[in-house]
Design a protein around this motif. Structure first.
Motif: not given
Length: 220
Positions: A106-109, A129-138
């Protein structure tokens, strides 16, 4: 009455009525009984919690194909990301464990999805995922991989065991589109020829292109 205490007349009446004040011995017995109930409740509650937490980790050992949770190493994740360079399309991690592959993708897009049978790992992955800020794409789902259809995914990551690789190989051959790529970690697929291999030992990662293993299967 001098000297205090209970008058003889009162004691006589209490004995006759059966209402004798509890002695200190009876009070101690009551306290011990209460502590016993409390201790039993604590032990019972602890066992229930341990059972609820441990069961999802232990039950895979009793399935026909045992797929235990073994965390990916940092090098494995790095090698998977390397195999995904210049790739596009949705990604799925089969048996996503603690979710680190999905989060890294998710961090890679990538729009990445993880399927995992252990609910505790799914909830933990969602938290990470929420902690890393990618919950929308992970995203993570509690599901058996054999009940999932993979036709909508362009990139498939597999942390498998040797006992499942042949069966999963057949499933993916039937479901994936020609432009899909399958990335296997720790153990390769038995019949496919990898397009790329990177890493050493347990960090080895094999990349297979669906167009290649489909073409080789059609050869006489």
């Amino acid at each position: 009455m001098e000297g205090g205490g209970t008058p003889p007349e009162t004691l006589k009446e209490e004995r006759q009525s059966g209402c004798v004040p509890p002695t200190s011995l009876e009070g101690n017995s009551l306290k011990k009984s209460n502590w016993g109930f409390l201790f039993t409740g604590i032990v019972g509650g602890t066992l229930v919690v341990v059972y609820a937490v441990a069961t999802p980790f232990i039950t895979p050992a009793f399935r026909r194909i045992c797929l235990p949770f073994v965390p990916a190493t940092a090098k494995q994740i790095e090698n998977v990301v390397k195999m995904l360079r210049c790739r596009r399309g949705p990604l799925v991690d089969v048996g996503s464990g603690d979710g680190r592959i999905v989060i890294a993708a998710a961090k890679e897009g990538f729009t990445a999805v993880g399927y995992e049978l252990n609910p505790w790992l799914v909830w933990y992955s969602r938290y990470c995922a929420r902690r890393e800020g990618v919950q929308a794409s992970a995203r993570f789902y509690i599901s058996d991989l054999w009940k999932v259809t993979f036709s909508q995914y362009s990139n498939v990551v597999v942390f498998g065991v040797p006992q499942m690789m042949l069966q999963l190989e057949k499933k993916l051959e039937l479901e994936l589109e020609d432009e899909a790529r399958v990335i296997a970690c720790r153990f390769p697929f038995p019949h496919w020829t990898p397009a790329q291999v990177t890493g050493e030992g347990i960090d080895t990662v094999w990349a297979y292109d669906a167009s290649s293993f489909r073409r080789s299967k059609k050869r006489p």
